[in-house]
Design an enzyme around this catalytic site. Structure first.
Site, PDB file in Angstrom:
ATOM      1  N   GLY A 198      -0.096   3.482   3.390  1.00 25.79           N
ATOM      2  CA  GLY A 198       0.596   2.530   4.252  1.00 25.79           C
ATOM      3  C   GLY A 198       1.667   3.190   5.101  1.00 25.79           C
ATOM      4  O   GLY A 198       2.275   4.184   4.698  1.00 25.79           O
ATOM      5  N   ARG A 212      -6.647   5.266   3.800  1.00 24.62           N
ATOM      6  CA  ARG A 212      -6.515   5.182   2.340  1.00 24.62           C
ATOM      7  C   ARG A 212      -7.663   5.865   1.583  1.00 24.62           C
ATOM      8  O   ARG A 212      -7.841   5.607   0.397  1.00 24.62           O
ATOM      9  CB  ARG A 212      -6.400   3.710   1.926  1.00 24.62           C
ATOM     10  CG  ARG A 212      -5.082   3.040   2.333  1.00 24.62           C
ATOM     11  CD  ARG A 212      -4.799   1.812   1.493  1.00 24.62           C
ATOM     12  NE  ARG A 212      -3.594   1.110   1.904  1.00 24.62           N
ATOM     13  CZ  ARG A 212      -2.371   1.402   1.443  1.00 24.62           C
ATOM     14  NH1 ARG A 212      -2.201   2.373   0.587  1.00 24.62           N
ATOM     15  NH2 ARG A 212      -1.328   0.699   1.854  1.00 24.62           N
ATOM     16  N   ASP A 237      -0.108   8.362  -5.500  1.00 29.12           N
ATOM     17  CA  ASP A 237      -1.519   8.743  -5.641  1.00 29.12           C
ATOM     18  C   ASP A 237      -1.857   9.941  -4.756  1.00 29.12           C
ATOM     19  O   ASP A 237      -2.525  10.872  -5.196  1.00 29.12           O
ATOM     20  CB  ASP A 237      -2.439   7.578  -5.242  1.00 29.12           C
ATOM     21  CG  ASP A 237      -2.591   6.587  -6.389  1.00 29.12           C
ATOM     22  OD1 ASP A 237      -2.173   6.930  -7.511  1.00 29.12           O
ATOM     23  OD2 ASP A 237      -3.115   5.487  -6.153  1.00 29.12           O
ATOM     24  N   LYS A 271       6.399   9.688   0.513  1.00 30.65           N
ATOM     25  CA  LYS A 271       6.412   8.553   1.448  1.00 30.65           C
ATOM     26  C   LYS A 271       6.068   7.244   0.737  1.00 30.65           C
ATOM     27  O   LYS A 271       5.197   7.248  -0.125  1.00 30.65           O
ATOM     28  CB  LYS A 271       5.340   8.811   2.522  1.00 30.65           C
ATOM     29  CG  LYS A 271       5.085   7.647   3.439  1.00 30.65           C
ATOM     30  CD  LYS A 271       3.610   7.204   3.495  1.00 30.65           C
ATOM     31  CE  LYS A 271       3.112   6.580   2.237  1.00 30.65           C
ATOM     32  NZ  LYS A 271       1.874   5.815   2.357  1.00 30.65           N
ATOM     33  N   THR A 272       6.709   6.188   0.995  1.00 30.63           N
ATOM     34  CA  THR A 272       6.299   4.807   0.724  1.00 30.63           C
ATOM     35  C   THR A 272       7.507   3.889   0.851  1.00 30.63           C
ATOM     36  O   THR A 272       8.581   4.181   0.291  1.00 30.63           O
ATOM     37  CB  THR A 272       5.615   4.570  -0.648  1.00 30.63           C
ATOM     38  OG1 THR A 272       5.339   3.173  -0.766  1.00 30.63           O
ATOM     39  CG2 THR A 272       6.401   5.005  -1.855  1.00 30.63           C
ATOM     40  N   ILE A 273       7.315   2.811   1.584  1.00 31.46           N
ATOM     41  CA  ILE A 273       8.415   1.848   1.700  1.00 31.46           C
ATOM     42  C   ILE A 273       8.715   1.235   0.339  1.00 31.46           C
ATOM     43  O   ILE A 273       9.813   0.749   0.094  1.00 31.46           O
ATOM     44  CB  ILE A 273       8.108   0.704   2.711  1.00 31.46           C
ATOM     45  CG1 ILE A 273       6.869  -0.101   2.293  1.00 31.46           C
ATOM     46  CG2 ILE A 273       7.996   1.221   4.127  1.00 31.46           C
ATOM     47  CD1 ILE A 273       6.811  -1.487   2.916  1.00 31.46           C
ATOM     48  N   ASP A 274       7.711   1.239  -0.566  1.00 28.26           N
ATOM     49  CA  ASP A 274       7.870   0.575  -1.863  1.00 28.26           C
ATOM     50  C   ASP A 274       8.968   1.201  -2.722  1.00 28.26           C
ATOM     51  O   ASP A 274       9.460   0.573  -3.651  1.00 28.26           O
ATOM     52  CB  ASP A 274       6.557   0.616  -2.652  1.00 28.26           C
ATOM     53  CG  ASP A 274       5.470  -0.247  -2.011  1.00 28.26           C
ATOM     54  OD1 ASP A 274       5.746  -0.837  -0.946  1.00 28.26           O
ATOM     55  OD2 ASP A 274       4.364  -0.336  -2.567  1.00 28.26           O
ATOM     56  N   LYS A 301      19.061 -27.730   5.469  1.00 26.23           N
ATOM     57  CA  LYS A 301      17.957 -28.614   5.089  1.00 26.23           C
ATOM     58  C   LYS A 301      16.741 -27.918   4.492  1.00 26.23           C
ATOM     59  O   LYS A 301      15.805 -28.592   4.096  1.00 26.23           O
ATOM     60  CB  LYS A 301      17.549 -29.469   6.291  1.00 26.23           C
ATOM     61  CG  LYS A 301      17.024 -28.708   7.487  1.00 26.23           C
ATOM     62  CD  LYS A 301      16.558 -29.679   8.574  1.00 26.23           C
ATOM     63  CE  LYS A 301      16.029 -28.923   9.774  1.00 26.23           C
ATOM     64  NZ  LYS A 301      15.659 -29.778  10.878  1.00 26.23           N
ATOM     65  N   TYR A 302      16.728 -26.598   4.451  1.00 29.51           N
ATOM     66  CA  TYR A 302      15.526 -25.941   3.927  1.00 29.51           C
ATOM     67  C   TYR A 302      15.824 -24.982   2.784  1.00 29.51           C
ATOM     68  O   TYR A 302      16.835 -24.268   2.807  1.00 29.51           O
ATOM     69  CB  TYR A 302      14.823 -25.110   5.008  1.00 29.51           C
ATOM     70  CG  TYR A 302      14.188 -25.910   6.112  1.00 29.51           C
ATOM     71  CD1 TYR A 302      13.258 -26.911   5.830  1.00 29.51           C
ATOM     72  CD2 TYR A 302      14.515 -25.654   7.447  1.00 29.51           C
ATOM     73  CE1 TYR A 302      12.673 -27.634   6.861  1.00 29.51           C
ATOM     74  CE2 TYR A 302      13.934 -26.373   8.475  1.00 29.51           C
ATOM     75  CZ  TYR A 302      13.016 -27.362   8.174  1.00 29.51           C
ATOM     76  OH  TYR A 302      12.443 -28.071   9.182  1.00 29.51           O
ATOM     77  N   MET A 339       7.307  -7.252   0.555  1.00 30.46           N
ATOM     78  CA  MET A 339       6.333  -6.238   0.172  1.00 30.46           C
ATOM     79  C   MET A 339       6.821  -5.365  -0.964  1.00 30.46           C
ATOM     80  O   MET A 339       8.019  -5.294  -1.240  1.00 30.46           O
ATOM     81  CB  MET A 339       5.984  -5.353   1.358  1.00 30.46           C
ATOM     82  CG  MET A 339       4.570  -5.558   1.805  1.00 30.46           C
ATOM     83  SD  MET A 339       4.100  -4.344   3.004  1.00 30.46           S
ATOM     84  CE  MET A 339       2.608  -5.131   3.598  1.00 30.46           C
ATOM     85  N   ARG A 360       3.914  -3.210  -3.503  1.00 28.83           N
ATOM     86  CA  ARG A 360       2.625  -3.436  -4.191  1.00 28.83           C
ATOM     87  C   ARG A 360       2.808  -3.738  -5.678  1.00 28.83           C
ATOM     88  O   ARG A 360       2.157  -4.593  -6.240  1.00 28.83           O
ATOM     89  CB  ARG A 360       1.772  -2.179  -3.988  1.00 28.83           C
ATOM     90  CG  ARG A 360       0.484  -2.079  -4.774  1.00 28.83           C
ATOM     91  CD  ARG A 360      -0.600  -2.898  -4.089  1.00 28.83           C
ATOM     92  NE  ARG A 360      -1.830  -3.005  -4.852  1.00 28.83           N
ATOM     93  CZ  ARG A 360      -1.977  -3.700  -5.963  1.00 28.83           C
ATOM     94  NH1 ARG A 360      -0.944  -4.305  -6.509  1.00 28.83           N
ATOM     95  NH2 ARG A 360      -3.146  -3.780  -6.553  1.00 28.83           N
ATOM     96  N   ARG A 370       7.402  -1.861   8.240  1.00 24.33           N
ATOM     97  CA  ARG A 370       6.758  -0.567   7.951  1.00 24.33           C
ATOM     98  C   ARG A 370       6.772   0.396   9.137  1.00 24.33           C
ATOM     99  O   ARG A 370       6.569   1.589   8.962  1.00 24.33           O
ATOM    100  CB  ARG A 370       5.309  -0.779   7.497  1.00 24.33           C
ATOM    101  CG  ARG A 370       5.208  -1.618   6.243  1.00 24.33           C
ATOM    102  CD  ARG A 370       3.928  -1.400   5.496  1.00 24.33           C
ATOM    103  NE  ARG A 370       2.727  -1.456   6.309  1.00 24.33           N
ATOM    104  CZ  ARG A 370       1.507  -1.265   5.840  1.00 24.33           C
ATOM    105  NH1 ARG A 370       1.340  -0.995   4.553  1.00 24.33           N
ATOM    106  NH2 ARG A 370       0.454  -1.350   6.616  1.00 24.33           N
TER     107      ARG A 370
HETATM  108  P1  FBP Z   1       1.812   2.772   0.282  1.00 16.24           P
HETATM  109  O1  FBP Z   1       2.045   2.711  -1.182  1.00 16.24           O
HETATM  110  O2  FBP Z   1       0.530   3.386   0.662  1.00 16.24           O
HETATM  111  O3  FBP Z   1       2.982   3.414   0.969  1.00 16.24           O
HETATM  112  O4  FBP Z   1       1.754   1.290   0.871  1.00 16.24           O
HETATM  113  C1  FBP Z   1       2.702   0.347   0.548  1.00 16.24           C
HETATM  114  C2  FBP Z   1       2.371  -1.036   1.072  1.00 16.24           C
HETATM  115  O5  FBP Z   1       3.154  -1.315   2.201  1.00 16.24           O
HETATM  116  C3  FBP Z   1       2.575  -2.064  -0.036  1.00 16.24           C
HETATM  117  O6  FBP Z   1       3.897  -2.519  -0.049  1.00 16.24           O
HETATM  118  C4  FBP Z   1       1.561  -3.115   0.319  1.00 16.24           C
HETATM  119  O7  FBP Z   1       1.104  -3.802  -0.818  1.00 16.24           O
HETATM  120  C5  FBP Z   1       0.439  -2.329   0.904  1.00 16.24           C
HETATM  121  O8  FBP Z   1       1.017  -1.159   1.455  1.00 16.24           O
HETATM  122  C6  FBP Z   1      -0.305  -3.081   1.964  1.00 16.24           C
HETATM  123  O9  FBP Z   1      -1.165  -2.215   2.628  1.00 16.24           O
HETATM  124  P2  FBP Z   1      -2.556  -2.690   3.214  1.00 16.24           P
HETATM  125  O10 FBP Z   1      -2.261  -3.520   4.407  1.00 16.24           O
HETATM  126  O11 FBP Z   1      -3.272  -1.421   3.526  1.00 16.24           O
HETATM  127  O12 FBP Z   1      -3.207  -3.479   2.113  1.00 16.24           O
END
Ligand code: FBP
Length: 553
Positions: free
Chosen positions: A82, A146, A177, A203-206, A243-244, A251, A253, A429
């Protein structure tokens, strides 16, 4: 009309900051090797699997004479998985390092992720081409993918591609991975007597590729700041309109680092942390009961509005849902053809229901149809349910609404509950990397160059002391095997880099847990505002709250 925005033009001019050591001429940077290392666990098994690359020392770059970096090199780079803000700057740092070492060095970008290496699909990255991408978000410079690069025949193809282009090293920019596979590839190459080196970048925003040595994966900083800005804006809207109730899925995963950081930045009324749900064995009913209680308490104070943060991975951490999803994954994997012959949702759900165990069948039947449908959707290439497509935020809204209606009919709730659902993921992202991510990624790329130049393989580029100003950061490399353990994956024990989940005894969670009851009842929202790129360092260059708390600030 100009397609390049004023901000993009300004960002082209931004010179990312490097740690002091890496600012020196290449021939004045020397790798200093520490003691042999061990993996986090399963040392004996890992030693056997990585006979050539296990146990290498941690490397730090220091000032010193060294001509190793001045020979010409050909390097291939891929972006894997991602998107995460800063990927372009890793490539920029790598390129600038290579050219600083020797102007004849070349950088090849393999297109569309790992498959670019297998299909030998690459471009040479030139100065003019790169200049269009410096300090910008996205992975569009060479694209991402991927495809998993993990089988021996794939490594052979990678060697053939390397031979054809005279490639000395591959740099794999990816998550846990992809870096696991970088370690396997490095080991395979050495075992085959190849001189081609393999270096990873975190790398990963997660934010779940981190440990004692990798303080954060790149992209987490920018993505969380982007979501926090949006959450803050919604909080202010909620507090204005009154009101909401806004349910915002974020995000991530698996781990809840993003939700936790956003909660620390914005102080919402509720933030669910999946790791806590799992540890306390909380059921879906209990989560719903907790949110309902907060809605009632606030309503009693005359505040029929609020904000709830929901981590994307939550569904897989709720014990009964975890069992259900695992049963569904197996049933669908074992009956691919039969399942695809069922054309209506009714037929699919009736058939699946008969195959599920008693408890899971009960859980499945109690879910709204939309969620059942989402749980039966296509799996990802690893056979897992795609959690980003499950509308957990809507599931919670529906269940809270039902519960409040029951209470209303018994006279136990007289407030109002009107809701809005949001999902923030893709919005963050590819944002322009924050100064932190722009500097961090550039430094990672530059470190990757130095690792290659000094003949190292099976390492991940590491830049540490990130809570300090960039010139005090420490650059080097960590042996990938050091971050590995053995885990059960699809029925087999495999070597993998340990994923970092939120630690409930860590600084970020403890800080959140100490404050959340106040945030629930009162309106104590905090508004981080948009990422600032120009201005005082206290506004523009601060790392995340998570990073500061983890580094003991
Ligand atoms: P990576 O672990 O590959 O960095 O991706 C993170 C992520 O943004 C997760 O937060 C999200 O679940 C996933 O990618 C969504 O990716 P896709 O649109 O390929 O399913």
């Amino acid at each position: 009309m100009d397609t390049i925005s004023p901000l993009q033009k300004e960002r082209y001019r931004y010179q990312p900051k490097l740690p002091e050591t890496l600012k020196r001429p290449v021939e004045k940077v020397k790798p200093v090797r520490g003691n042999p290392t061990e993996s986090v666990s399963d040392q004996a098994e890992l030693k056997q699997l990585f006979t050539n690359t296990y146990g290498k020392p941690i490397v730090s770059f220091k000032e010193g004479d060294n001509t190793a970096g001045t020979k010409p090199l050909n390097v291939g780079v891929i972006l894997s998985g991602g998107q995460a803000p800063g990927g372009h700057n890793v490539i920029a740092g790598l390129y600038d390092g290579l050219k600083a070492g020797n102007s004849d060095s070349k950088l090849f970008g393999f297109l569309g992720g790992p498959s670019g290496i297998l299909e030998d699909n690459s471009i040479e990255i030139t100065a003019d081409y790169l200049d269009q991408y410096r300090n910008t978000g996205g992975f569009d410079i060479i694209g991402s993918g991927r495809t998993k690069l993990e089988e021996e025949d794939q490594f052979e193809l990678a060697l053939e591609t390397a031979k054809k282009h005279g490639i000395d090293a591959y740099v794999i920019i990816g998550g846990d991975d992809s870096n696991t596979n970088a370690a396997l590839m490095a080991e395979y190459f050495v075992a085959k007597g190849s001189e081609v080196k393999v270096i990873g970048c975190p790398k990963t925003i997660d934010g779940d590729l981190k440990n004692q040595y990798i303080e954060v994966s790149f992209g987490f900083d920018t993505a969380t700041k982007t979501y926090a800005e949006l959450i803050g804006n919604i909080e202010r809207d909620a507090n204005s309109a009154k009101k909401y109730w806004h349910f915002i899925k974020l995000m991530g995963r698996s781990a809840s680092h993003i939700a936790l950081e956003c909660a620390l930045q914005t102080q919402p009324n509720v933030a669910i942390i999946s790791e806590e749900v799992s540890q306390k064995h909380q059921t879906l009913e209990q989560i719903v009961a907790h949110i309902t209680n907060v809605v009632i308490k606030r309503s009693n104070n005359g505040e029929n509005f609020g904000v709830v943060l929901v981590p994307e991975g939550l569904i897989e951490f709720i014990p009964e849902m975890k069992v259900l999803i695992s049963e569904l994954n197996d049933i669908l994997a074992e009956n691919v053809d039969y399942f695809s012959s069922l054309h209506t949702f009714e037929d699919q759900s009736e058939w699946v229901n008969k195959k599920l165990g008693r408890d899971s069948s009960y859980v499945f039947s109690s879910l709204p149809n939309d969620i059942q449908r989402q749980l039966l959707m296509d799996r990802d290439p690893h056979g897992n349910v795609q959690v980003s497509r499950i509308e957990t935020e809507k599931l919670l809204i529906e269940m809270v609404d039902n519960r409040l209606n029951e209470l209303k009919s018994n006279g136990q709730f007289n407030g109002k509950f009107s809701s809005q659902a949001h999902f923030f993921g893709y919005e963050g992202r590819c944002a322009f990397p924050s100064n932190f991510d722009a500097d961090y990624t550039y430094s990672l790329g530059y470190s990757a160059f130095h690792l290659i130049a000094n003949g190292l393989t099976g390492y991940i580029a590491a830049v540490r002391s990130l809570d300090k100003p960039a010139d005090q950061w420490e650059a080097g490399g960590i042996p990938l095997t050091m971050m590995m353990n053995m885990e059960q994956r699809h029925g087999k024990k495999k070597p993998v880099i340990k994923k970092a989940l939120v630690e409930l005894d860590g600084g970020p969670f403890r800080t959140f847990a100490a404050k959340r009851d106040q945030w629930a009842e009162k309106t104590l929202f905090s508004f981080p505002g948009a990422i600032q790129y120009f201005g005082p360092a206290e506004v523009c260059d601060q790392p995340t709250i998570t990073l500061k708390l983890e580094q003991g600030q």
